[in-house]
Design a protein around this motif. Structure first.
Motif, short mmCIF file in Angstrom:
data_model
loop_
_atom_site.label_atom_id
_atom_site.label_comp_id
_atom_site.label_asym_id
_atom_site.label_seq_id
_atom_site.Cartn_x
_atom_site.Cartn_y
_atom_site.Cartn_z
N MET A 164 34.79 35.29 30.03
CA MET A 164 34.59 36.65 30.52
C MET A 164 33.70 36.69 31.76
O MET A 164 33.58 37.72 32.41
CB MET A 164 33.96 37.49 29.40
N ASP A 165 33.03 35.56 32.09
CA ASP A 165 32.16 35.52 33.26
C ASP A 165 32.95 35.05 34.47
O ASP A 165 32.96 33.87 34.81
CB ASP A 165 30.97 34.58 33.01
N GLU A 166 33.63 35.98 35.09
CA GLU A 166 34.48 35.63 36.23
C GLU A 166 33.79 36.01 37.54
O GLU A 166 32.96 36.91 37.60
CB GLU A 166 35.84 36.30 36.12
N ASP A 167 34.19 35.31 38.58
CA ASP A 167 33.69 35.57 39.93
C ASP A 167 34.83 36.23 40.71
O ASP A 167 35.75 35.56 41.17
CB ASP A 167 33.27 34.25 40.60
N TYR A 168 34.75 37.56 40.82
CA TYR A 168 35.86 38.30 41.43
C TYR A 168 35.98 38.07 42.94
O TYR A 168 36.90 38.57 43.57
CB TYR A 168 35.72 39.78 41.12
N GLY A 169 35.04 37.29 43.50
CA GLY A 169 35.17 36.92 44.90
C GLY A 169 36.11 35.76 45.12
O GLY A 169 36.55 35.50 46.25
N LEU A 170 36.42 35.03 44.05
CA LEU A 170 37.35 33.90 44.15
C LEU A 170 38.80 34.39 44.14
O LEU A 170 39.10 35.44 43.58
CB LEU A 170 37.14 32.95 42.98
N PRO A 171 39.71 33.61 44.72
CA PRO A 171 41.12 33.99 44.67
C PRO A 171 41.65 33.85 43.25
O PRO A 171 41.21 32.97 42.51
CB PRO A 171 41.79 32.99 45.62
N PRO A 172 42.59 34.71 42.83
CA PRO A 172 43.16 34.61 41.49
C PRO A 172 43.91 33.28 41.32
O PRO A 172 44.57 32.79 42.24
CB PRO A 172 44.13 35.80 41.43
N SER A 173 43.80 32.72 40.12
CA SER A 173 44.48 31.47 39.79
C SER A 173 45.33 31.70 38.55
O SER A 173 44.81 32.08 37.49
CB SER A 173 43.46 30.36 39.54
N VAL A 174 46.63 31.47 38.66
CA VAL A 174 47.54 31.67 37.52
C VAL A 174 47.35 30.54 36.52
O VAL A 174 47.39 29.36 36.87
CB VAL A 174 49.00 31.73 38.00
N ILE A 175 47.16 30.90 35.23
CA ILE A 175 46.95 29.89 34.19
C ILE A 175 47.96 30.00 33.06
O ILE A 175 47.92 29.22 32.11
CB ILE A 175 45.52 30.00 33.61
N GLY A 176 48.89 30.97 33.14
CA GLY A 176 49.90 31.08 32.09
C GLY A 176 50.85 32.23 32.35
O GLY A 176 50.75 32.94 33.36
#
Length: 210
Positions: A164-176
């Motif tokens: 739940m601790d995401e960095d919304y400044g990073l580009p999205p990465s598809v994982i599924g």
């Protein structure tokens, strides 16, 4: 109705055990009728990213039984399958058979965001391919059976180990990816078709990743 009593002296019942059911309308159930046994696994399902969003209750099917006899107000049923431990007090209703779906998996379409808000196996925390999950979008948002969604995250797994601790400044990465099997007005039932790693309740899904 409910599983009122059982023949065995055990807390839990499995395949072959006899159950004594009390139904609201026992006349509507004939010998040979197969019924589902289920229980409420979660009273209030909420969006883990927005606790104000209430989505109802989650029920878990724990087995199925066949009615073999009626005696007074009780229906006797034998357990045919137990997906989990069956207990006295479990709910009983019309059979909701597990269905094998065969459908084409198509690329996600449109521009819709959602969240995984629940899973069918409430005893498991992480989820993988083949498991059933629930989304907080439904027919009101235009979701249809066969629609697919990408599961994505924005984090460094080493520096941000908690999902739940995401960095919304990073580009999205598809994982599924997940595919919708059933749709109601406000929620959808889907299956995980593939995943690079274990997924979790609270993971975000989208039809159009950046």
């Amino acid at each position: 109705g409910r599983v009122a009593k059982a023949r065995v002296p055990n807390t839990y019942m499995y395949e072959g055990d006899l159950l004594y059911l009390r139904m609201e309308d026992p006349d509507s159930f004939d010998c040979g009728t197969v019924v589902s046994i289920f229980r409420r696994a979660q009273k209030r399902v909420r969006n883990p990213l927005n606790r104000r969003e209430k989505l109802g209750s989650l029920y878990q099917v724990v087995g199925e039984a066949k009615i073999v006899h009626r005696y007074g107000d009780y229906l006797t049923a034998v357990v045919r399958e137990a997906y989990s431990e069956i207990q006295r007090g479990d709910l009983v209703g019309d059979d909701d058979k597990r269905v094998v779906y065969e459908m084409d998996v198509t690329p996600p379409d449109g521009d819709l965001e959602a969240v995984i808000v629940g899973r069918s196996d409430v005893e498991s925390f992480m989820m993988g391919p083949g498991e059933t999950i629930f989304l907080n979008v439904g027919s009101r948002e235009g979701v249809r059976v066969g629609n697919t969604f990408f599961v994505y995250e924005q984090r460094d797994q080493y520096l941000d180990p908690v999902q739940m601790d995401e960095d919304y400044g990073l580009p999205p990465s598809v994982i599924g990816r997940v595919m919708v099997l059933r749709v109601s007005a406000e929620t959808s039932t889907a299956v995980i078709t593939d995943a690079d790693r274990a997924l979790w309740v609270g993971a975000r899904v989208t039809t159009k990743p950046e």
